[in-house]
Scaffold this active site. Structure first.
Site, PDB file in Angstrom:
ATOM      1  N   LYS A 121       3.898   6.270  -1.080  1.00  0.00           N
ATOM      2  CA  LYS A 121       4.959   5.941  -0.117  1.00  0.00           C
ATOM      3  C   LYS A 121       6.324   6.309  -0.696  1.00  0.00           C
ATOM      4  O   LYS A 121       7.180   6.854   0.003  1.00  0.00           O
ATOM      5  CB  LYS A 121       4.905   4.445   0.228  1.00  0.00           C
ATOM      6  CG  LYS A 121       3.730   4.114   1.133  1.00  0.00           C
ATOM      7  CD  LYS A 121       3.436   2.625   1.240  1.00  0.00           C
ATOM      8  CE  LYS A 121       2.163   2.417   2.080  1.00  0.00           C
ATOM      9  NZ  LYS A 121       1.666   1.045   2.108  1.00  0.00           N
TER      10      LYS A 121
ATOM     11  N   GLN B 186       3.802  -4.447  -0.550  1.00  0.00           N
ATOM     12  CA  GLN B 186       2.442  -3.905  -0.543  1.00  0.00           C
ATOM     13  C   GLN B 186       1.414  -5.042  -0.570  1.00  0.00           C
ATOM     14  O   GLN B 186       1.468  -5.921  -1.420  1.00  0.00           O
ATOM     15  CB  GLN B 186       2.241  -2.975  -1.756  1.00  0.00           C
ATOM     16  CG  GLN B 186       0.906  -2.263  -1.771  1.00  0.00           C
ATOM     17  CD  GLN B 186       0.745  -1.282  -0.603  1.00  0.00           C
ATOM     18  OE1 GLN B 186       1.667  -0.552  -0.243  1.00  0.00           O
ATOM     19  NE2 GLN B 186      -0.438  -1.267   0.009  1.00  0.00           N
TER      20      GLN B 186
ATOM     21  N   ASP C  98       7.213  -2.490   8.063  1.00  0.00           N
ATOM     22  CA  ASP C  98       5.749  -2.554   8.069  1.00  0.00           C
ATOM     23  C   ASP C  98       5.255  -3.277   9.331  1.00  0.00           C
ATOM     24  O   ASP C  98       4.070  -3.240   9.661  1.00  0.00           O
ATOM     25  CB  ASP C  98       5.276  -3.309   6.817  1.00  0.00           C
ATOM     26  CG  ASP C  98       3.978  -2.742   6.263  1.00  0.00           C
ATOM     27  OD1 ASP C  98       3.608  -1.624   6.660  1.00  0.00           O
ATOM     28  OD2 ASP C  98       3.327  -3.421   5.447  1.00  0.00           O
TER      29      ASP C  98
END
Ligand code: NAP
Length: 298
Positions: free
Chosen positions: A66, A110, A133
């Site tokens: 990412k 994450q 996200d």
């Protein structure tokens, strides 16, 4: 190549059998578009902050990918890393700091977090504007209510693949295997939205006659994390099959879909790797660009 590439060009890559829905290619197109938008705006500092807690090797790889792609897109990649022993208070404090930092436009924590940490309490301080996200209760609530907000990246990536490969969804039957907050549930909502107009069915480990159910579908999306779950027996001729599942089998990465068996029956199919994974990253970066725009950076 940009996302304006004509239909005949992208579809002609089909290999005799199913059209291969190439997530790497679409990711690269999206990154090129993001980069161009940032350059056009005189290169403002668009910043994606990533938070990695603990030493999960797969999470480390995902965050590295990412960050690399964010840089490729012309963004600033700010990274915060806490060890396996990070306390709940330390983790929440790290996220709160990013939440109030005016130089940070998107925040990605994450997942999964190490055992013992309360994921909700760590994600909740992320303001909807920076929740690229799309997984906080505020963002998921907006999704359900059809209000503007960042959409979860993996389900959004699936929708982008369907759009890019001209897969019709209106009035089509879709079966989604897997009912997680991360993938299956948001996908059901997105596929059933006005404008997409599919008729989604949500399947899970207690679903009976799964193969038969899937055979009745025009679109099968599998996010179970069970290697080889979707065999040719699950598909009717010409169906679209999208593989979200990721399993490691003797060091190889495999999906839920038996690709070789299904490609001769499907009309369109994603490879694994190279299908939905890259699209998750592309959508994260698209959400970050949108966040920066809304926060007045470009
Ligand atoms: P999860 O929370 O473990 O959910 C898995 C879902 O699959 C559950 O709803 C489960 O049913 C269902 N399931 C499990 N075995 C099944 C079976 N044999 N038949 C039918 N349904 C079954 O996992 P997740 O977080 O959603 O992730 C799913 C997979 O996607 C994982 O492999 C993950 O690594 C992968 N993933 C990929 C991406 C990407 O970018 N490609 C992104 C995120 C996740 P129950 O609810 O009944 O237990």
């Amino acid at each position: 190549m940009t996302t304006d590439t004509p239909k005949h060009d992208i579809l002609k890559r089909s290999d005799g059998g199913a059209v291969i829905m190439d997530g790497n290619r679409l990711r690269d197109e999206i990154i090129a578009d993001i980069r161009a938008a940032i350059v056009k705006a005189n290169q403002p500092k668009v910043c994606l902050a990533t938070v990695l807690i603990g030493n999960n090797p797969a999470s480390r790889i995902y965050v590295r990918q990412k960050r690399r792609k964010a840089t490729e897109a012309g963004m600033i990649s700010h990274h915060v890393e806490l060890g396996d022993n990070a306390s709940q208070i330390e983790a929440e404090a790290a996220v709160r700091e990013l939440a109030t930092d005016p130089n940070v436009h998107g925040i990605l924590v994450q997942l999964p977090l190490p055992q013992g940490l309360d994921t909700s309490r760590i994600l909740n301080p992320i303001p909807p504007a920076k929740d690229v996200d799309g997984l906080t209760p505020a963002s998921l609530g907006r999704l359900v209510k059809g209000e503007a907000g960042h959409l979860p990246c993996t389900p959004l990536g699936v929708i982008r693949l369907l759009e890019r490969y001209w897969i019709p969804t209106t009035g089509k039957r879709a079966v989604i295997i897997g009912r997680s907050i991360l993938v299956g549930l948001p996908l059901v909502i997105l596929l059933g939205r006005k404008g997409v107009d599919a008729t989604p069915t949500l399947a899970h480990s207690r679903t009976r006659q799964l193969a038969e159910l899937c055979r009745s579908a025009d679109i099968v999306i599998s996010a179970a994390g069970v290697a080889g779950l979707v065999t040719s027996d699950f598909l009717s001729a010409g169906a679209t099959v999208i593989d979200v599942g990721i399993s490691r089998v003797s060091k190889a990465i495999v999906g839920d879909v038996d690709f070789e068996a299904c490609r001769n029956i499907a009309g369109a199919i994603t490879p694994m790797p190279g299908g939905t994974g890259p699209m998750t990253i592309a959508c994260l970066l698209q959400n970050t660009l949108e966040a920066a725009k809304k926060l007045g950076v470009l």
